[in-house]
Each structure stands twice: as structure tokens, then as C-alpha cells.
Design a protein around this motif. Structure first.
Motif, PDB file in Angstrom:
ATOM      1  N   ALA A   1     -19.524  20.409  -8.478  1.00  8.68           N
ATOM      2  CA  ALA A   1     -19.893  19.606  -9.652  1.00  8.68           C
ATOM      3  C   ALA A   1     -20.529  20.486 -10.722  1.00  8.68           C
ATOM      4  N   ALA A   2     -21.338  21.469 -10.294  1.00  7.31           N
ATOM      5  CA  ALA A   2     -21.990  22.373 -11.243  1.00  7.31           C
ATOM      6  C   ALA A   2     -20.978  23.264 -11.953  1.00  7.31           C
ATOM      7  N   VAL A   3     -19.966  23.730 -11.210  1.00  7.86           N
ATOM      8  CA  VAL A   3     -18.910  24.549 -11.828  1.00  7.86           C
ATOM      9  C   VAL A   3     -18.113  23.704 -12.804  1.00  7.86           C
ATOM     10  N   THR A   4     -17.817  22.471 -12.421  1.00  7.92           N
ATOM     11  CA  THR A   4     -17.095  21.562 -13.307  1.00  7.92           C
ATOM     12  C   THR A   4     -17.878  21.337 -14.607  1.00  7.92           C
ATOM     13  N   ALA A   5     -19.174  21.128 -14.489  1.00  8.35           N
ATOM     14  CA  ALA A   5     -20.014  20.919 -15.670  1.00  8.35           C
ATOM     15  C   ALA A   5     -20.060  22.166 -16.538  1.00  8.35           C
ATOM     16  N   ALA A   6     -20.086  23.337 -15.894  1.00  3.95           N
ATOM     17  CA  ALA A   6     -20.176  24.607 -16.630  1.00  3.95           C
ATOM     18  C   ALA A   6     -18.905  24.896 -17.420  1.00  3.95           C
ATOM     19  N   ALA A   7     -17.784  24.265 -17.050  1.00  6.24           N
ATOM     20  CA  ALA A   7     -16.532  24.474 -17.786  1.00  6.24           C
ATOM     21  C   ALA A   7     -16.566  23.777 -19.139  1.00  6.24           C
ATOM     22  N   HIS A   8     -17.434  22.771 -19.280  1.00  7.80           N
ATOM     23  CA  HIS A   8     -17.588  22.031 -20.542  1.00  7.80           C
ATOM     24  C   HIS A   8     -16.243  21.531 -21.079  1.00  7.80           C
ATOM     25  N   SER A   9     -15.495  20.870 -20.180  1.00  7.63           N
ATOM     26  CA  SER A   9     -14.229  20.251 -20.556  1.00  7.63           C
ATOM     27  C   SER A   9     -14.255  18.819 -20.049  1.00  7.63           C
ATOM     28  N   SER A  10     -14.463  17.883 -20.953  1.00  2.00           N
ATOM     29  CA  SER A  10     -14.581  16.485 -20.539  1.00  2.00           C
ATOM     30  C   SER A  10     -13.273  15.958 -19.939  1.00  2.00           C
ATOM     31  N   LEU A  11     -12.135  16.445 -20.424  1.00  3.15           N
ATOM     32  CA  LEU A  11     -10.853  15.979 -19.912  1.00  3.15           C
ATOM     33  C   LEU A  11     -10.638  16.438 -18.468  1.00  3.15           C
ATOM     34  N   LEU A  12     -10.883  17.720 -18.217  1.00  3.04           N
ATOM     35  CA  LEU A  12     -10.720  18.236 -16.853  1.00  3.04           C
ATOM     36  C   LEU A  12     -11.731  17.587 -15.907  1.00  3.04           C
ATOM     37  N   ALA A  13     -12.950  17.377 -16.405  1.00  5.90           N
ATOM     38  CA  ALA A  13     -13.969  16.723 -15.583  1.00  5.90           C
ATOM     39  C   ALA A  13     -13.542  15.303 -15.229  1.00  5.90           C
ATOM     40  N   GLY A  14     -12.911  14.622 -16.178  1.00  2.56           N
ATOM     41  CA  GLY A  14     -12.418  13.270 -15.923  1.00  2.56           C
ATOM     42  C   GLY A  14     -11.321  13.261 -14.876  1.00  2.56           C
ATOM     43  N   MET A  15     -10.445  14.263 -14.919  1.00  5.99           N
ATOM     44  CA  MET A  15      -9.387  14.370 -13.915  1.00  5.99           C
ATOM     45  C   MET A  15      -9.976  14.596 -12.526  1.00  5.99           C
ATOM     46  N   MET A  16     -11.006  15.443 -12.459  1.00  2.46           N
ATOM     47  CA  MET A  16     -11.669  15.687 -11.182  1.00  2.46           C
ATOM     48  C   MET A  16     -12.299  14.410 -10.649  1.00  2.46           C
ATOM     49  N   ALA A  17     -12.887  13.636 -11.532  1.00  7.95           N
ATOM     50  CA  ALA A  17     -13.526  12.385 -11.119  1.00  7.95           C
ATOM     51  C   ALA A  17     -12.507  11.408 -10.547  1.00  7.95           C
ATOM     52  N   GLU A  18     -11.295  11.434 -11.090  1.00  2.09           N
ATOM     53  CA  GLU A  18     -10.242  10.526 -10.637  1.00  2.09           C
ATOM     54  C   GLU A  18      -9.865  10.768  -9.175  1.00  2.09           C
ATOM     55  N   ILE A  19      -9.971  12.017  -8.726  1.00  9.16           N
ATOM     56  CA  ILE A  19      -9.572  12.337  -7.346  1.00  9.16           C
ATOM     57  C   ILE A  19     -10.784  12.677  -6.473  1.00  9.16           C
ATOM     58  N   SER A  20     -11.969  12.279  -6.923  1.00  9.14           N
ATOM     59  CA  SER A  20     -13.193  12.640  -6.201  1.00  9.14           C
ATOM     60  C   SER A  20     -13.214  12.120  -4.767  1.00  9.14           C
ATOM     61  N   ASP A  21     -12.714  10.899  -4.549  1.00  4.60           N
ATOM     62  CA  ASP A  21     -12.698  10.342  -3.193  1.00  4.60           C
ATOM     63  C   ASP A  21     -11.761  11.132  -2.282  1.00  4.60           C
ATOM     64  N   LEU A  22     -10.629  11.546  -2.829  1.00  7.47           N
ATOM     65  CA  LEU A  22      -9.682  12.341  -2.047  1.00  7.47           C
ATOM     66  C   LEU A  22     -10.244  13.728  -1.757  1.00  7.47           C
ATOM     67  N   ILE A  23     -10.969  14.278  -2.725  1.00  6.17           N
ATOM     68  CA  ILE A  23     -11.590  15.581  -2.515  1.00  6.17           C
ATOM     69  C   ILE A  23     -12.652  15.498  -1.434  1.00  6.17           C
ATOM     70  N   LEU A  24     -13.383  14.387  -1.397  1.00 10.63           N
ATOM     71  CA  LEU A  24     -14.392  14.205  -0.354  1.00 10.63           C
ATOM     72  C   LEU A  24     -13.744  14.241   1.019  1.00 10.63           C
ATOM     73  N   GLU A  25     -12.560  13.657   1.154  1.00 16.97           N
ATOM     74  CA  GLU A  25     -11.843  13.699   2.431  1.00 16.97           C
ATOM     75  C   GLU A  25     -11.583  15.146   2.851  1.00 16.97           C
ATOM     76  N   THR A  26     -11.068  15.955   1.913  1.00 15.16           N
ATOM     77  CA  THR A  26     -10.748  17.338   2.256  1.00 15.16           C
ATOM     78  C   THR A  26     -12.023  18.145   2.497  1.00 15.16           C
TER      79      THR A  26
END
Length: 238
Positions: free
Chosen positions: A161-186
């Protein structure tokens, strides 16, 4: 003339039977024991060692079965408490859920590689002092948890999450949020592999160092290597 079907020809309308892996069989046996004993959410399962002896398998196989059950939300594995039944309502279809998760993993890994590799490179050029502090804090949380016998799940989540925030890209962060539950599985699946938590901390430090040095190419490579390591899970091995 013999009226029986020619056995050399493949039978139409039939599908090959899928072979159940050992950890899948163990998972089913555990849930059968749960049903037979009327366990409810919040009840503790028997310790790994006892399950391994009763089922005649290794503790590693039992542990993989518990990780698979944790991924699909049936059990919760807590440091110091062992495995706790989280939800027994869907236990009858546990094998289907485990296999559905396994089928999702490659696609989730591909998405993570594409998104997080890019964000690591962006973080190396856009990070602020506060971003670096959050990354370091996450590393400390993960390392401390692992030292105390945990798997570092929360610290791992905080780091990415910290690396995602450091990228300062709201669009990419939104994409990550969309698959957050699937990422938790992995994440659960990966950190359940023997030795993986310590290896993940090392990989995270490489990513953090490259971001701190402003090395976009190095950060992308380090993140790619890390995601590739995450994809090596027992669930996908024959």
C-alpha cells in the motif's frame, strides 16, 4: 461383428476425471470432521500435529490444506491460537472453492506484475520523504511480526500500500483497489509457504532500496522478481 464401442476411440460427451491433490483431500477430511463434531464459527480446530497423525500425512500437507481453507474464508489461522473455524456454512463445497481460487491465481499474478512493477518504477521518481517513512514503517511491522512467529500479513499489505501511494497515480491505485480482495488471497497463499515470509522481507528491502535511490529500473526489476516469487505456491504445483 462386435457391437461394443471401439475402445480405441475417445468417448464423446465425457470429461476426464480431475485427480484430487493430497492437500485437497486433507481439506475435505478436516471439514468432514468439523461437520461431524458440530463445530461453529469461533471454535478451534485440532492442532496441526494431531491432524497430521490422525490423517497419516505430513504436517506440511496439513499446513497447506489449512492455508487453502484460510484463503477461501473457512478458517482463520492466528499466531498462538492455531486454526479457528471462521465459517462452516459453505464447507460442503470447499473443494470447488479451493480449485476456483487456484484457477484465479495466474490471472491475479499477471495483474499484480503489470500494475505493481509500473508503480514501483513511478515510486522511485515520485516518492517523498513521508512516502519513504511509510515504506520503512511497513518493513518494520512485517519483520517484527515474523520475528515473533507470525507470517507478516499485515506488514506485507502495508508495504505494498505504501509503494502504491508513493507512485502518486490515482488511476493505478484505483485499479489495485479493484483487485484487492483477490490480492489478499494470493498474499495469504504465498506467505503460507515455508520460509516465504523471511524471503518476502528481503525482497521488500530490495524494492525499498531502489525506490529510495531513485532507481526506477531497479525498483521495477525488484518488484517483478518479488511478484514472480509470490507466484510460486504449492497450490499450483503438481
Amino acid at each position: 461383428m462386435n457391437a461394443t464401442a471401439d475402445e480405441s476411440r475417445p468417448a464423446t460427451g465425457l470429461k476426464p476425471l480431475s485427480r484430487s491433490r493430497l492437500y485437497e483431500q486433507v481439506a475435505e477430511q478436516i471439514m468432514e470432521w468439523v461437520r461431524e463434531n458440530g463445530l461453529k464459527a469461533g471454535d478451534k480446530l485440532r492442532p496441526e500435529r494431531e491432524l497430521a497423525v490422525s490423517l497419516g500425512v505430513s504436517r506440511a500437507t496439513v499446513r497447506q490444506a489449512l492455508v487453502a481453507l484460510e484463503v477461501i474464508g473457512v478458517v482463520a489461522v492466528r499466531h498462538g491460537d492455531g486454526a479457528i473455524l471462521a465459517d462452516g456454512s459453505g464447507s460442503a463445497k470447499v473443494l470447488e472453492a479451493i480449485r476456483a481460487h487456484a484457477r484465479r491465481i495466474p490471472d491475479v499474478i499477471d495483474a499484480r506484475d503489470a500494475l505493481e512493477t509500473k508503480m514501483a518504477a513511478l515510486a522511485a521518481t515520485r516518492r517523498t520523504a513521508d512516502d519513504l517513512a511509510r515504506i520503512d514503517d511497513a518493513l518494520e511491522v512485517m519483520a517484527k511480526d515474523i520475528e515473533e512467529g507470525g507470517r507478516g500479513l499485515s506488514g506485507d499489505e502495508l508495504f505494498h500500500a505504501a509503494v502504491t501511494a508513493a507512485a502518486h497515480s490515482s488511476l493505478l491505485a484505483g485499479m489495485m483497489a479493484e483487485i484487492s480482495d483477490l490480492i489478499l488471497e494470493t498474499r495469504i497463499e504465498s506467505l503460507g509457504q515455508p520460509g516465504r515470509p523471511a524471503d518476502s522481507v528481503i525482497a521488500h528491502r530490495r524494492i525499498a532500496d531502489a525506490i529510495r535511490d531513485g532507481d526506477a529500473s531497479g525498483a521495477a526489476t525488484a518488484m517483478h522478481d518479488h511478484v514472480e516469487m509470490v507466484s510460486d505456491v504449492a497450490l499450483l504445483r503438481d
